[in-house]
Enzyme design. Sequence first.
Site, PDB file in Angstrom:
ATOM      1  N   GLY A 232       0.784  -1.173  -0.127  1.00  0.00           N
ATOM      2  CA  GLY A 232       0.058   0.163  -0.023  1.00  0.00           C
ATOM      3  C   GLY A 232       0.831   1.398  -0.003  1.00  0.00           C
ATOM      4  N   CYS A 258      11.964  -1.324   3.607  1.00  0.00           N
ATOM      5  CA  CYS A 258      11.065  -1.156   2.329  1.00  0.00           C
ATOM      6  C   CYS A 258       9.916  -0.037   2.964  1.00  0.00           C
ATOM      7  CB  CYS A 258      10.480  -2.358   2.171  1.00  0.00           C
ATOM      8  SG  CYS A 258       9.831  -2.414   0.359  1.00  0.00           S
ATOM      9  N   LEU A 259       8.809  -0.494   3.323  1.00  0.00           N
ATOM     10  CA  LEU A 259       7.538   0.507   3.698  1.00  0.00           C
ATOM     11  C   LEU A 259       8.243   1.267   5.071  1.00  0.00           C
ATOM     12  CD1 LEU A 259       4.807   1.477   3.537  1.00  0.00           C
ATOM     13  CD2 LEU A 259       3.995  -0.336   5.019  1.00  0.00           C
ATOM     14  N   GLY A 302       6.587  -0.402  -4.935  1.00  0.00           N
ATOM     15  CA  GLY A 302       5.883   0.333  -6.012  1.00  0.00           C
ATOM     16  C   GLY A 302       5.932   1.857  -5.678  1.00  0.00           C
ATOM     17  N   PHE A 303       6.222   2.296  -4.125  1.00  0.00           N
ATOM     18  CA  PHE A 303       6.505   3.589  -3.577  1.00  0.00           C
ATOM     19  C   PHE A 303       7.797   3.997  -3.490  1.00  0.00           C
ATOM     20  CE2 PHE A 303       1.878   2.597  -3.239  1.00  0.00           C
ATOM     21  CZ  PHE A 303       1.335   3.904  -3.538  1.00  0.00           C
ATOM     22  N   HIS A 344      15.257  -5.323   0.452  1.00  0.00           N
ATOM     23  CA  HIS A 344      15.266  -6.487   1.425  1.00  0.00           C
ATOM     24  C   HIS A 344      16.488  -7.175   1.755  1.00  0.00           C
ATOM     25  CE1 HIS A 344      10.723  -6.530   1.632  1.00  0.00           C
ATOM     26  NE2 HIS A 344      10.694  -5.845   0.356  1.00  0.00           N
ATOM     27  N   GLU A 346      16.820  -9.293   4.156  1.00  0.00           N
ATOM     28  CA  GLU A 346      16.514 -10.539   4.512  1.00  0.00           C
ATOM     29  C   GLU A 346      16.458 -11.324   3.212  1.00  0.00           C
ATOM     30  OE1 GLU A 346      12.698  -9.437   2.922  1.00  0.00           O
ATOM     31  OE2 GLU A 346      14.196  -8.339   4.132  1.00  0.00           O
TER      32      GLU A 346
END
Length: 366
Positions: A232, A258-259, A302-303, A344, A346
């Site tokens: 999102g 990431c987010l 995607g962001f 990422h 991991e």
Amino acid sequence: MNYFTKLPAILLLADGTVFYGKAAGKMGTTTGEICFNTGMTGYQEIFTDPSYFGQIMVTTNAHIGNYGIANEEVESGRIQIAGLVCKNYNIAYSRKQADESIQDYFQEQNIVGISDIDTRQLVRHIRDKGAMNAIISSEILDLDELKAKLDLVPSMDGLELSSQVSTTETYTFGSEDAPYRVAVLDLGVKKNILRNFDSREVYAKVFPAKTTYAEMEKDFAPTGYFISNGPGDPAAMPYAVETVKEILAADKPMFGICLGHQLLALANDIPTQKMFNGHRGLNHPVKNIIINHCEVTSQNHGFGVVPEAVRASDKVEITHVNLNDQSIEGIRVKGKKAFSVQYHPESSPGPHDSRYLFDDFIKSMK
């Protein structure tokens, strides 16, 4: 559906482009934002990555399902992608460790897909036109009806999805006797992140997405905080931005992936943006500009943060840069033990070049 009977299916993109193929997985209809992953392996980890929630996944590797499904190779409790698009959908598989076929797996979890299309042509189209919504159906073959359904699908821009994939109850991971205690804000955390913490003597407690800093501090008294990956639009998550701000104000060690990286930026008044296509694959080159070192990374987003705003900020400094497009891949907050990366470390699936970031987080908690 008989394994050897491939029924027709349709993929319709929001710009009107149509692909005709064969049904894969469960017979039905599904919608989501279409995106592609360039990884040559790790399809099961990709399917179960919560960051892909709400997205139709196009795999660029020609064969999907060829090594089957192993129950231990999941990154969450279920398949997270909205649907699958692939070239060759291999129901027959060859691997001793596999527990079932991809067809059984998809039918059990109600996943709709389409195969036998030219994925190279599709990926070139998405690459040129950008991310967009799409619909797959093996039950509706009327284009007008499919278009009417597709028109009702909301854009990913502005969608808050993390609360839909986050845990609903707290749980722990690792040994209670471990020297480090990390509170994990679960916005869509992958299991391999928790495994990496456990292997570094971390006792983690995973909290639902909307848990406040005060609640985590009172409940667990952690040594440090981890802000996870997830799906999102980060700009639609003021609750998480506020939590990150409170962790920073308390001067606690913090690591975001990431987010989590995007939320750390927002907490420092740096805006985020929806990318034209995003980065999804296992071979993205990133330069650590602090130590002048290049690493090959696993990515799924995607962001991103607005590069000009990061460069203009007096609150953070850039630590990592993408060598393909110069997007910002890592930041750290000046005067704080808080840092984040867009990719990422991991890396499940993917190369292990970036695992050192977990070690850096451990050092910050000593």
